[in-house]
Enzyme design. Structure first.
Site, PDB file in Angstrom:
ATOM      1  N   THR A 246      66.031 -26.380   0.655  1.00 53.72           N
ATOM      2  CA  THR A 246      65.892 -26.021   2.069  1.00 53.72           C
ATOM      3  C   THR A 246      64.902 -24.874   2.268  1.00 53.72           C
ATOM      4  O   THR A 246      64.693 -24.070   1.358  1.00 53.72           O
ATOM      5  CB  THR A 246      67.281 -25.589   2.618  1.00 53.72           C
ATOM      6  OG1 THR A 246      67.117 -24.934   3.861  1.00 53.72           O
ATOM      7  CG2 THR A 246      67.979 -24.611   1.694  1.00 53.72           C
ATOM      8  N   ASP A 247      64.356 -24.793   3.471  1.00 56.41           N
ATOM      9  CA  ASP A 247      63.480 -23.652   3.804  1.00 56.41           C
ATOM     10  C   ASP A 247      64.268 -22.353   3.977  1.00 56.41           C
ATOM     11  O   ASP A 247      63.682 -21.267   4.005  1.00 56.41           O
ATOM     12  CB  ASP A 247      62.667 -23.944   5.078  1.00 56.41           C
ATOM     13  CG  ASP A 247      63.514 -24.177   6.332  1.00 56.41           C
ATOM     14  OD1 ASP A 247      64.761 -24.249   6.215  1.00 56.41           O
ATOM     15  OD2 ASP A 247      62.931 -24.300   7.426  1.00 56.41           O
ATOM     16  N   GLU A 248      65.609 -22.471   4.085  1.00 60.50           N
ATOM     17  CA  GLU A 248      66.416 -21.266   4.362  1.00 60.50           C
ATOM     18  C   GLU A 248      66.394 -20.280   3.194  1.00 60.50           C
ATOM     19  O   GLU A 248      66.745 -19.114   3.371  1.00 60.50           O
ATOM     20  CB  GLU A 248      67.847 -21.666   4.729  1.00 60.50           C
ATOM     21  CG  GLU A 248      67.861 -22.572   5.941  1.00 60.50           C
ATOM     22  CD  GLU A 248      69.223 -22.789   6.574  1.00 60.50           C
ATOM     23  OE1 GLU A 248      70.087 -21.909   6.460  1.00 60.50           O
ATOM     24  OE2 GLU A 248      69.403 -23.848   7.201  1.00 60.50           O
TER      25      GLU A 248
ATOM     26  N   TYR B  31      75.197 -19.788   2.116  1.00 59.70           N
ATOM     27  CA  TYR B  31      74.584 -21.106   1.890  1.00 59.70           C
ATOM     28  C   TYR B  31      73.194 -20.973   1.291  1.00 59.70           C
ATOM     29  O   TYR B  31      72.894 -21.547   0.238  1.00 59.70           O
ATOM     30  CB  TYR B  31      74.512 -21.900   3.206  1.00 59.70           C
ATOM     31  CG  TYR B  31      73.563 -23.085   3.149  1.00 59.70           C
ATOM     32  CD1 TYR B  31      73.812 -24.154   2.298  1.00 59.70           C
ATOM     33  CD2 TYR B  31      72.400 -23.129   3.938  1.00 59.70           C
ATOM     34  CE1 TYR B  31      72.931 -25.239   2.226  1.00 59.70           C
ATOM     35  CE2 TYR B  31      71.530 -24.201   3.874  1.00 59.70           C
ATOM     36  CZ  TYR B  31      71.801 -25.253   3.015  1.00 59.70           C
ATOM     37  OH  TYR B  31      70.930 -26.316   2.938  1.00 59.70           O
TER      38      TYR B  31
ATOM     39  N   LYS C 212      71.736 -22.007  -2.448  1.00 55.95           N
ATOM     40  CA  LYS C 212      70.617 -22.958  -2.631  1.00 55.95           C
ATOM     41  C   LYS C 212      69.480 -22.282  -3.391  1.00 55.95           C
ATOM     42  O   LYS C 212      68.839 -22.895  -4.250  1.00 55.95           O
ATOM     43  CB  LYS C 212      70.115 -23.488  -1.283  1.00 55.95           C
ATOM     44  CG  LYS C 212      71.048 -24.441  -0.574  1.00 55.95           C
ATOM     45  CD  LYS C 212      71.323 -25.738  -1.330  1.00 55.95           C
ATOM     46  CE  LYS C 212      70.110 -26.645  -1.407  1.00 55.95           C
ATOM     47  NZ  LYS C 212      70.469 -27.969  -2.015  1.00 55.95           N
TER      48      LYS C 212
HETATM   49  P1  NAD Z   1      75.663 -33.143   3.870  1.00 55.94           P
HETATM   50  O1  NAD Z   1      76.616 -31.993   3.900  1.00 55.94           O
HETATM   51  O2  NAD Z   1      75.585 -34.066   5.035  1.00 55.94           O
HETATM   52  O3  NAD Z   1      75.986 -34.072   2.589  1.00 55.94           O
HETATM   53  C1  NAD Z   1      76.268 -33.535   1.338  1.00 55.94           C
HETATM   54  C2  NAD Z   1      76.841 -34.648   0.451  1.00 55.94           C
HETATM   55  O4  NAD Z   1      77.101 -34.078  -0.845  1.00 55.94           O
HETATM   56  C3  NAD Z   1      78.154 -35.224   0.964  1.00 55.94           C
HETATM   57  O5  NAD Z   1      78.140 -36.635   0.848  1.00 55.94           O
HETATM   58  C4  NAD Z   1      79.196 -34.617   0.036  1.00 55.94           C
HETATM   59  O6  NAD Z   1      80.351 -35.437  -0.137  1.00 55.94           O
HETATM   60  C5  NAD Z   1      78.394 -34.470  -1.260  1.00 55.94           C
HETATM   61  N1  NAD Z   1      78.942 -33.427  -2.136  1.00 55.94           N
HETATM   62  C6  NAD Z   1      79.307 -32.152  -1.789  1.00 55.94           C
HETATM   63  N2  NAD Z   1      79.748 -31.499  -2.879  1.00 55.94           N
HETATM   64  C7  NAD Z   1      79.636 -32.345  -3.925  1.00 55.94           C
HETATM   65  C8  NAD Z   1      79.937 -32.237  -5.320  1.00 55.94           C
HETATM   66  N3  NAD Z   1      80.434 -31.117  -5.835  1.00 55.94           N
HETATM   67  N4  NAD Z   1      79.685 -33.305  -6.110  1.00 55.94           N
HETATM   68  C9  NAD Z   1      79.185 -34.456  -5.591  1.00 55.94           C
HETATM   69  N5  NAD Z   1      78.916 -34.619  -4.287  1.00 55.94           N
HETATM   70  C10 NAD Z   1      79.134 -33.573  -3.465  1.00 55.94           C
HETATM   71  O7  NAD Z   1      74.251 -32.497   3.538  1.00 55.94           O
HETATM   72  P2  NAD Z   1      72.784 -32.980   3.981  1.00 55.94           P
HETATM   73  O8  NAD Z   1      72.472 -32.393   5.290  1.00 55.94           O
HETATM   74  O9  NAD Z   1      72.674 -34.444   3.771  1.00 55.94           O
HETATM   75  O10 NAD Z   1      71.902 -32.217   2.902  1.00 55.94           O
HETATM   76  C11 NAD Z   1      71.520 -32.845   1.666  1.00 55.94           C
HETATM   77  C12 NAD Z   1      70.680 -31.866   0.862  1.00 55.94           C
HETATM   78  O11 NAD Z   1      69.531 -31.511   1.599  1.00 55.94           O
HETATM   79  C13 NAD Z   1      71.412 -30.551   0.550  1.00 55.94           C
HETATM   80  O12 NAD Z   1      71.083 -30.170  -0.761  1.00 55.94           O
HETATM   81  C14 NAD Z   1      70.847 -29.575   1.568  1.00 55.94           C
HETATM   82  O13 NAD Z   1      70.860 -28.255   1.075  1.00 55.94           O
HETATM   83  C15 NAD Z   1      69.428 -30.096   1.710  1.00 55.94           C
HETATM   84  N6  NAD Z   1      68.766 -29.839   3.013  1.00 55.94           N
HETATM   85  C16 NAD Z   1      69.417 -30.115   4.186  1.00 55.94           C
HETATM   86  C17 NAD Z   1      68.744 -29.913   5.398  1.00 55.94           C
HETATM   87  C18 NAD Z   1      69.386 -30.261   6.720  1.00 55.94           C
HETATM   88  O14 NAD Z   1      68.798 -29.964   7.776  1.00 55.94           O
HETATM   89  N7  NAD Z   1      70.545 -30.908   6.743  1.00 55.94           N
HETATM   90  C19 NAD Z   1      67.437 -29.408   5.407  1.00 55.94           C
HETATM   91  C20 NAD Z   1      66.820 -29.138   4.181  1.00 55.94           C
HETATM   92  C21 NAD Z   1      67.491 -29.368   2.994  1.00 55.94           C
HETATM   93  P1  TYD Z   2      72.649 -25.687  12.261  1.00 53.24           P
HETATM   94  O1  TYD Z   2      72.541 -27.100  12.737  1.00 53.24           O
HETATM   95  O2  TYD Z   2      73.984 -25.205  11.785  1.00 53.24           O
HETATM   96  O3  TYD Z   2      71.530 -25.492  11.127  1.00 53.24           O
HETATM   97  P2  TYD Z   2      71.031 -24.144  10.378  1.00 53.24           P
HETATM   98  O4  TYD Z   2      71.949 -23.035  10.670  1.00 53.24           O
HETATM   99  O5  TYD Z   2      71.108 -24.564   8.930  1.00 53.24           O
HETATM  100  O6  TYD Z   2      69.639 -23.909  10.858  1.00 53.24           O
HETATM  101  O7  TYD Z   2      72.171 -24.726  13.421  1.00 53.24           O
HETATM  102  C1  TYD Z   2      70.882 -24.824  13.962  1.00 53.24           C
HETATM  103  C2  TYD Z   2      70.698 -23.684  14.945  1.00 53.24           C
HETATM  104  O8  TYD Z   2      71.598 -23.882  16.051  1.00 53.24           O
HETATM  105  C3  TYD Z   2      71.060 -22.321  14.364  1.00 53.24           C
HETATM  106  O9  TYD Z   2      70.143 -21.354  14.893  1.00 53.24           O
HETATM  107  C4  TYD Z   2      72.450 -22.037  14.866  1.00 53.24           C
HETATM  108  C5  TYD Z   2      72.484 -22.760  16.216  1.00 53.24           C
HETATM  109  N1  TYD Z   2      73.793 -23.298  16.625  1.00 53.24           N
HETATM  110  C6  TYD Z   2      74.291 -23.012  17.908  1.00 53.24           C
HETATM  111  O10 TYD Z   2      73.650 -22.294  18.704  1.00 53.24           O
HETATM  112  N2  TYD Z   2      75.494 -23.534  18.267  1.00 53.24           N
HETATM  113  C7  TYD Z   2      76.245 -24.310  17.429  1.00 53.24           C
HETATM  114  O11 TYD Z   2      77.370 -24.731  17.805  1.00 53.24           O
HETATM  115  C8  TYD Z   2      75.705 -24.626  16.128  1.00 53.24           C
HETATM  116  C9  TYD Z   2      76.495 -25.484  15.178  1.00 53.24           C
HETATM  117  C10 TYD Z   2      74.476 -24.097  15.774  1.00 53.24           C
END
Ligand code: NAD
Ligand code: TYD
Length: 353
Positions: A132-134, A158, A162
């Protein structure tokens, strides 16, 4: 075949759909099926037999070793993680366990498997880590976007967990020569997004007539990327990425949270107008801010564009249109994921705000 961790989740699940749009190569999924994992997301591919799901933990090194020995994948794509910042604030332990210890155990199993491969297969093998970019921390409104050389400065449990996993992947390449690739992507949105995250939460709360809880002043900025564009980037980096490199992936779509929410409201006004003629925006409620809330994320994707030739296909407007329509059309999926455990989380996160 390839092994994918966490593919019952949001991005991994979308990646499975994306993969089988273009490929017939089978996939083995290892997923713990936490609250965020839902086999329904990939049911069509499981039922068709081209994809197999094993429920298990990436931290179970013996299980991972057994799966690698049995299925002999040419690549491991690592999506599994605890992924929600707010949950990491309420309970960081699971984040350390899965994102750091889990990634370490996975890397150890993969290192042993890769080390024993024949020369040609060993050279072709890839471990792709989805991050992630975070990990780069927070930007002011005038800072330049994150590049691959921006110093790591994670601010939440988080993002710290990561960042730790990214460093482990880097070390396994540097120390052991494991052929790794890392992608650091901005905020994703799209189908199958668990409704605890901003965009799906706002769509479903709006439709339910509930408050739309905007944290703080609503002026935090995220760089939004439609999930299928992220999946395409991962597929291309897997095929063409230089071993040991990291690639920042983003859509150059910086949007303030309040503008994300009003865009969703206007889309719903258009597609599902309220019976009483009122606007969804009237449901917006400002609530207490997230502790340590990062102000702005922005990605400079020039490396992945230049070296890999990747470009996003969707704008924020086209992606939000597809996303809102998907949530309107897929109430079976959205009803199924909003179980008692989901309601408990909503109560925990929002009751005291
Ligand atoms: P998500 O929370 O929707 O899905 C995570 C999946 O991992 C789930 O299916 C969960 O059951 C599985 N999981 C959790 N712990 C586990 C373990 N110990 N062993 C096996 N499986 C396990 O997450 P996502 O949004 O699909 O993110 C996927 C990846 O992309 C993550 O690594 C996240 O850090 C990264 N990412 C997410 C975003 C975003 O905007 N969602 C952006 C950039 C990077
Ligand atoms: P989120 O989807 O949790 O992603 P991330 O924190 O990983 O960027 O949140 C996106 C943005 O929205 C973040 O600035 C927090 C804000 N947010 C709200 O304002 N209200 C909410 O209920 C949630 C879940 C997030």
């Amino acid at each position: 075949m390839i092994l994918i961790t966490g593919a019952a989740g949001f991005i991994g699940g979308n990646f499975i759909h994306h993969w089988f749009d273009k490929s017939t190569e089978p996939v083995l999924v290892l997923d713990k099926l936490t609250y965020a994992g839902n086999p329904q997301t990939i049911a069509a591919h499981l039922d068709a037999g081209r994809c197999t799901l094993v429920q298990g933990d990436i931290a179970d090194r013996a299980l991972v070793a057994q799966l690698l020995a049995e299925h002999q994948p040419r690549a491991v794509l690592h999506f599994a993680a605890e992924s929600h910042v707010d949950r990491s604030i309420h309970g960081p332990g699971e984040f350390i366990q899965t994102n750091m210890v889990g990634t370490f155990e996975l890397l150890e199993a993969v290192r042993a498997y890769w080390g024993a491969m024949a020369t040609e297969a060993k050279a072709a093998f890839r471990f792709l880590h989805v991050s992630t970019d975070e990990v780069y921390g927070s930007l002011s409104e005038t800072d330049p976007a994150f590049s691959e050389t921006t110093a790591y400065a994670p601010n939440s449990p988080y993002s710290a967990s990561k960042a730790g996993s990214d460093h482990l992947v880097r070390a396994y390449h540097h120390t052991y020569g494991l052929p790794t690739l890392t992608t650091n992507c901005s905020n994703n949105y799209g189908p199958y997004h668990f409704p605890e995250k901003l965009i799906p939460l706002m769509i479903l709360n709006a439709l339910d007539g509930k408050p739309l809880p905007v944290y703080g002043d609503g002026l935090n900025i995220r760089d939004w990327l439609y999930v299928r564009d992220h999946c395409e980037a991962i597929q291309q980096v897997l095929a063409k990425g230089r071993v040991g490199e990291t690639y920042n992936v983003g859509g150059k779509n910086e949007v303030r949270n309040i503008d994300v929410v009003t865009t969703i409201c206007r889309k719903l006004d258009e597609l599902r107008p309220k019976a009483d003629g009122s606007r969804y925006e009237a449901q917006i409620t400002y609530v207490a801010d997230r502790p340590g809330h990062d102000r702005r994320y922005a990605i400079d994707p020039s490396k992945v564009e230049r070296e890999i030739g990747w470009q996003p296909a969707e704008t924020f407007e086209s992606g939000i249109d597809k996303t809102v329509r998907w949530y309107l059309d897929n109430t079976v999926w959205t009803d199924a994921v909003r179980t008692g455990a989901y309601r408990d989380w909503v109560a925990q996160n929002y009751a005291a705000r």
